[in-house]
Scaffold this active site. Structure first.
Site, short mmCIF file in Angstrom:
data_model
loop_
_atom_site.label_atom_id
_atom_site.label_comp_id
_atom_site.label_asym_id
_atom_site.label_seq_id
_atom_site.Cartn_x
_atom_site.Cartn_y
_atom_site.Cartn_z
N LYS A 88 20.70 19.55 12.67
CA LYS A 88 21.74 20.45 13.18
C LYS A 88 22.65 19.69 14.14
O LYS A 88 22.54 19.79 15.36
CB LYS A 88 21.11 21.67 13.86
CG LYS A 88 22.08 22.84 14.06
CD LYS A 88 21.32 24.08 14.51
CE LYS A 88 22.26 25.24 14.81
NZ LYS A 88 22.93 25.76 13.60
N ARG A 110 32.25 2.53 23.86
CA ARG A 110 32.38 2.86 22.45
C ARG A 110 31.89 1.72 21.56
O ARG A 110 32.44 0.62 21.56
CB ARG A 110 33.82 3.22 22.10
CG ARG A 110 33.96 3.79 20.69
CD ARG A 110 35.39 4.18 20.38
NE ARG A 110 35.47 4.83 19.07
CZ ARG A 110 35.52 4.19 17.90
NH1 ARG A 110 35.48 2.87 17.89
NH2 ARG A 110 35.59 4.86 16.77
N TYR A 146 22.72 20.53 18.29
CA TYR A 146 22.90 21.77 19.03
C TYR A 146 22.01 22.87 18.49
O TYR A 146 21.43 22.76 17.41
CB TYR A 146 24.36 22.20 19.00
CG TYR A 146 24.81 22.82 17.68
CD1 TYR A 146 24.97 24.21 17.56
CD2 TYR A 146 25.09 22.04 16.56
CE1 TYR A 146 25.39 24.80 16.37
CE2 TYR A 146 25.51 22.61 15.38
CZ TYR A 146 25.65 23.99 15.28
OH TYR A 146 26.05 24.56 14.10
#
Length: 285
Positions: A147, A100, A33
Site C-alpha cells: 500500500k 536525492r 500509508y
C-alpha cells in the site's frame, strides 16, 4: 479552527504541519500509508490496518518510525484532539529525509505523519443510489499488494470516471478486472455466489474485504475468489465495492449497462448492514 496534525512526534496545527522537500515520500513516492475508519470516536479494525502497514514497510525494507503501540497511542490522541466522531484517520510512513539518490539511503529515519478527515460514512447517500463505474486499463505497477503512496494511476482513473460523468472506474488487466481505483471489486452471480479476485501481487489485500468476506460466508453465501471479466460483471445480478471509506457500496451501472433494475441489490444491502452492525459493536472485526 484548524485541524491538528501529527508530524514525527509532534501534534501541530494544520498550517504548521510540514515535512522536508528532501523527504523520499515527496521525491520518490517512497512511502506507505493506511486509512482507518473512525465511528463514534473509535478506530475500526485498526489492528489489522497496523499489521498491513508493518507488512508494507517490510516489503520495502523500511524501518518502522516507532512501535505499533506508539502509533496507536498517537492515533487515539489525534482523534481526541480533533474531536472526531465519524470519519477517517490517514497515516503515512516514508523512508525519511536523505539527499536525492535512487538507492535507499544507508542512514535515514522514517517519517510518520497523520491527520483526520470528517466524513459521513454510516449514512452515505451513495449507499441508497449505487455507483456508476466505467472500465479502464490498469496502468499500475506490479506490486499493488504493497500500500504505497504512488497513486497517480488510480488518481488518473478516478478523474477519467468523473470526466465521464460517473463515480469510479474498475481497472482491467489482460481482460480481467483487478480492482477499483481505491477499493476492491465484487460481483454477485445469478446463482448468488459472491465473486472477487483472489489475493496476490495484482490487488491490495483489503482490510474491509477480509471482514466482508468473513461475514458473507457466515451469512451462507458461497465465496468464489477468481477474476472476472467486465462482460461477466455486466451480466451479474449485482456488483459492489468495499473499502475503509465506503464499507460495502453497491454498483448499479457498469460502462452504461444497468445491473438488475438499476438499484442497489439485496446482497450488497445485507452485507452493508452486517458490516456496519459489527463495526459499531466491535472495534476489531
Amino acid at each position: 479552527m484548524s485541524r491538528t496534525f501529527y508530524v514525527n512526534g509532534d501534534f501541530v496545527a494544520e498550517e504548521n504541519a510540514k515535512i522536508s522537500v528532501l523527504d523520499r515520500g515527496f521525491l520518490f513516492a517512497d512511502a506507505v500509508y493506511e486509512v482507518s475508519t473512525v465511528l463514534k470516536g473509535k478506530l475500526i479494525d485498526n489492528k489489522a490496518h497496523l499489521k498491513r502497514l508493518a507488512r508494507s514497510m517490510s516489503e520495502l525494507s523500511m524501518a518502522p518510525p516507532c512501535s505499533e503501540a506508539e502509533i496507536e497511542a498517537a492515533q487515539l490522541e489525534l482523534i481526541k484532539l480533533n474531536e472526531l466522531d465519524e470519519g477517517l484517520l490517514y497515516l503515512q510512513v516514508s523512508r525519511g529525509v536523505a539527499d536525492r539518490d535512487f538507492a535507499y539511503p544507508a542512514k535515514s529515519k522514517s517519517s510518520l505523519v497523520m491527520f483526520t478527515q470528517v466524513k459521513n460514512l454510516l449514512n452515505s447517500p451513495m449507499a441508497e443510489q449505487g455507483l456508476h463505474v466505467i472500465s479502464i486499463p490498469d496502468m499500475r505497477w506490479k506490486r499493488r499488494d504493497i500500500k504505497t503512496v504512488g497513486l497517480l494511476a488510480p488518481s488518473m482513473g478516478k478523474q477519467a470516471a468523473l470526466d465521464a460523468g460517473v463515480h469510479d472506474a474498475w481497472m482491467v488487466e489482460d481482460g480481467l478486472v483487478t480492482e477499483g481505483t481505491s477499493n476492491n471489486a465484487y460481483i454477485v452471480t445469478k446463482d448468488r455466489k459472491i465473486q472477487t479476485r483472489h489475493l496476490g501481487h495484482e490487488i491490495l489485500s483489503g482490510i474491509t474485504r477480509h471482514a466482508v468476506l468473513k461475514f458473507a460466508a457466515e451469512a451462507g453465501y458461497t465465496i468464489v475468489e477468481e477474476p472476472f471479466t467486465i462482460e461477466a460483471a455486466r451480466q451479474a445480478s449485482e456488483a459492489f465495492i468495499t473499502s475503509a471509506s465506503t464499507f460495502v457500496m453497491p454498483v448499479v451501472n457498469i460502462d452504461g449497462v444497468e445491473l438488475g433494475d438499476g438499484k442497489p441489490g439485496p446482497v450488497s444491502k445485507q452485507l452493508r448492514l452486517i458490516y456496519i452492525k459489527a463495526a459499531l459493536e466491535h472495534q476489531d472485526l
